[in-house]
Design an enzyme around this catalytic site. Structure first.
Site, PDB file in Angstrom:
ATOM      1  N   ASP A 160      -5.379  10.075   3.940  1.00 21.57           N
ATOM      2  CA  ASP A 160      -4.065  10.231   3.366  1.00 21.57           C
ATOM      3  C   ASP A 160      -2.875  10.553   4.237  1.00 21.57           C
ATOM      4  O   ASP A 160      -2.962  11.191   5.085  1.00 21.57           O
ATOM      5  CB  ASP A 160      -4.192  11.684   2.362  1.00 21.57           C
ATOM      6  CG  ASP A 160      -3.140  11.746   1.388  1.00 21.57           C
ATOM      7  OD1 ASP A 160      -2.552  10.798   1.040  1.00 21.57           O
ATOM      8  OD2 ASP A 160      -2.890  13.015   1.133  1.00 21.57           O
ATOM      9  N   HIS A 182       3.362  -1.505   5.953  1.00 22.62           N
ATOM     10  CA  HIS A 182       3.743  -1.187   4.538  1.00 22.62           C
ATOM     11  C   HIS A 182       2.788  -0.050   4.113  1.00 22.62           C
ATOM     12  O   HIS A 182       1.453   0.040   4.677  1.00 22.62           O
ATOM     13  CB  HIS A 182       3.706  -2.588   3.784  1.00 22.62           C
ATOM     14  CG  HIS A 182       2.369  -3.133   3.716  1.00 22.62           C
ATOM     15  ND1 HIS A 182       1.865  -3.994   4.621  1.00 22.62           N
ATOM     16  CD2 HIS A 182       1.412  -3.143   2.460  1.00 22.62           C
ATOM     17  CE1 HIS A 182       0.692  -4.644   4.159  1.00 22.62           C
ATOM     18  NE2 HIS A 182       0.479  -3.766   3.210  1.00 22.62           N
ATOM     19  N   GLU A 203      -6.204  -1.226  -4.318  1.00 24.69           N
ATOM     20  CA  GLU A 203      -5.206  -1.234  -3.351  1.00 24.69           C
ATOM     21  C   GLU A 203      -4.064  -1.068  -3.948  1.00 24.69           C
ATOM     22  O   GLU A 203      -3.050  -0.478  -3.706  1.00 24.69           O
ATOM     23  CB  GLU A 203      -5.242  -2.645  -2.441  1.00 24.69           C
ATOM     24  CG  GLU A 203      -4.275  -2.714  -1.512  1.00 24.69           C
ATOM     25  CD  GLU A 203      -4.693  -4.349  -0.875  1.00 24.69           C
ATOM     26  OE1 GLU A 203      -5.123  -4.272   0.293  1.00 24.69           O
ATOM     27  OE2 GLU A 203      -4.291  -5.357  -1.653  1.00 24.69           O
ATOM     28  N   HIS A 227      -0.632   0.241   6.276  1.00 17.07           N
ATOM     29  CA  HIS A 227      -1.403  -0.487   7.216  1.00 17.07           C
ATOM     30  C   HIS A 227      -0.761  -1.726   7.462  1.00 17.07           C
ATOM     31  O   HIS A 227       0.356  -2.061   7.009  1.00 17.07           O
ATOM     32  CB  HIS A 227      -2.722  -0.620   6.850  1.00 17.07           C
ATOM     33  CG  HIS A 227      -2.949  -1.717   5.583  1.00 17.07           C
ATOM     34  ND1 HIS A 227      -3.818  -2.186   4.965  1.00 17.07           N
ATOM     35  CD2 HIS A 227      -1.886  -2.083   4.873  1.00 17.07           C
ATOM     36  CE1 HIS A 227      -3.591  -2.966   3.917  1.00 17.07           C
ATOM     37  NE2 HIS A 227      -2.520  -2.835   3.670  1.00 17.07           N
ATOM     38  N   CYS A 234       2.133  -8.902   4.445  1.00 16.67           N
ATOM     39  CA  CYS A 234       1.166  -7.830   4.693  1.00 16.67           C
ATOM     40  C   CYS A 234       1.186  -8.018   6.218  1.00 16.67           C
ATOM     41  O   CYS A 234       0.434  -6.956   7.002  1.00 16.67           O
ATOM     42  CB  CYS A 234      -0.095  -8.091   3.975  1.00 16.67           C
ATOM     43  SG  CYS A 234      -0.019  -7.970   2.225  1.00 16.67           S
ATOM     44  N   HIS A 246       0.206   1.610   0.793  1.00 12.87           N
ATOM     45  CA  HIS A 246      -0.068   1.632  -0.583  1.00 12.87           C
ATOM     46  C   HIS A 246      -0.779   2.999  -1.025  1.00 12.87           C
ATOM     47  O   HIS A 246      -0.765   4.034  -0.501  1.00 12.87           O
ATOM     48  CB  HIS A 246      -1.599   0.914  -0.543  1.00 12.87           C
ATOM     49  CG  HIS A 246      -1.337  -0.657  -0.116  1.00 12.87           C
ATOM     50  ND1 HIS A 246      -0.914  -1.516  -1.118  1.00 12.87           N
ATOM     51  CD2 HIS A 246      -1.718  -1.325   0.929  1.00 12.87           C
ATOM     52  CE1 HIS A 246      -1.081  -2.865  -0.698  1.00 12.87           C
ATOM     53  NE2 HIS A 246      -1.386  -2.720   0.682  1.00 12.87           N
TER      54      HIS A 246
HETATM   55 ZN   LIG Z   1      -1.317  -4.061   2.249  1.00 10.77          ZN
END
Ligand SMILES: [Zn+2]
Ligand SMILES: [Zn+2]
Length: 273
Positions: free
Chosen positions: A215, A175, A260, A150, A169, A177
């Site tokens: 996913d 990036h 997260e 995201h 971010c 998670h």
């Molecule tokens: Zn993030």
């Protein structure tokens, strides 16, 4: 009111199988716990007691005493096969729901200086039970993992504001998670199974509603729900809740907790009516 928690770990084997059902039905209800003649869990048991602080001692209860009581109840189960324990399970499948409830009823009469507030038993990292002495409110928590990319960027703020608030971010190319999601449902024990919800049903709902959709996706680019919504974990948790909750009536969806990272997590209970 003060709450104190003492943890104790024990190892035991069990198998949950109804001999009148097919292998497929047993697997659907009990998951891997239905396989073969037995397997082991390192059960983590957390007993939380509550009470007032004694003005002389400054404590509610001596946790050493709580530890001793827990040992009295738990030690006979350590390194045993729970299916052999007719005393606790009367030949019924030794589900963690039944185990938690049975241990609660053993502990309560022994606690004289304080009150048992809740009993949590983690059968694995991905499934746990919480019992608070109310048969209409037994909590089951299931944990799953998925990963997604995201970029935190609000369309109603300037690029400078976004960069200032979201820092790294806000990286234009995003990036990723490794998200972990805990789903907690709350309901009564199904006397037929000794479970609050069939493992297969809960897993299928989480898989279809959340994991299959998110996913290995880019939340900003692949999902219409984030076309105009900044995919912060707060917004993501709310979106997941709104997708999951219509599927649950009995048991009902109680809470979701979205990790997260291992350091940052977000809990959502829905909006209060
Ligand atoms: Zn993030
Ligand atoms: Zn098991």
């Amino acid at each position: 009111m003060m709450f104190l928690t003492r943890k104790i770990i024990f190892s035991a084997a069990h198998v949950c199988r109804n001999p009148d059902w097919s292998d497929d039905q047993n697997r659907y209800v009990y998951g891997h716990c239905a396989v073969g003649t037995g397997h082991g869990h390192d059960y983590i048991c957390e007993a939380t007691v509550k009470g007032s602080i004694n003005s002389s001692t400054g404590i509610v209860v001596n946790l050493v005493d709580v530890k001793q009581l827990l040992r009295t109840v738990i030690t006979p189960l350590d390194m045993t096969h729970l299916n052999d324990n007719g005393d606790l399970f009367q030949g019924q499948e030794p589900t963690t729901e039944r185990l938690t409830r049975a241990l609660w009823h053993r502990l309560v009469p022994m606690l004289t200086q304080c009150e048992l507030a809740r009993l949590n038993i983690y059968e694995s990292r991905t499934r746990s039970i919480e019992y608070i002495g109310d048969d209409t409110m037994i909590y089951v928590t299931r944990r799953v993992e998925f990963n997604a990319a995201h970029r935190l960027h609000s369309q109603v703020m300037s690029d400078e504001e976004n960069a200032r608030i979201f820092g790294k971010c806000n990286n234009p190319n995003g990036h990723g998670h490794n998200y972990e999601l805990e789903v907690t449902v709350c309901g009564t024990l199904d006397k037929r199974t000794g479970m609050v919800i069939d493992m297969g049903l809960l897993d299928d709902l989480i898989q279809r509603t959340v994991v299959d959709r998110y996913d290995h996706k880019n939340l900003n680019m692949d999902l219409e729900e984030f076309r105009e919504v900044n995919p912060t974990s707060e917004e993501f948790a709310r979106v997941i809740w709104n997708r999951l909750s219509p599927h649950f009536t009995q048991p009902k969806l109680y809470k979701i907790r979205l990790f997260e990272t291992s350091n940052n997590s977000f809990e959502y209970y829905g909006e209060q009516e």
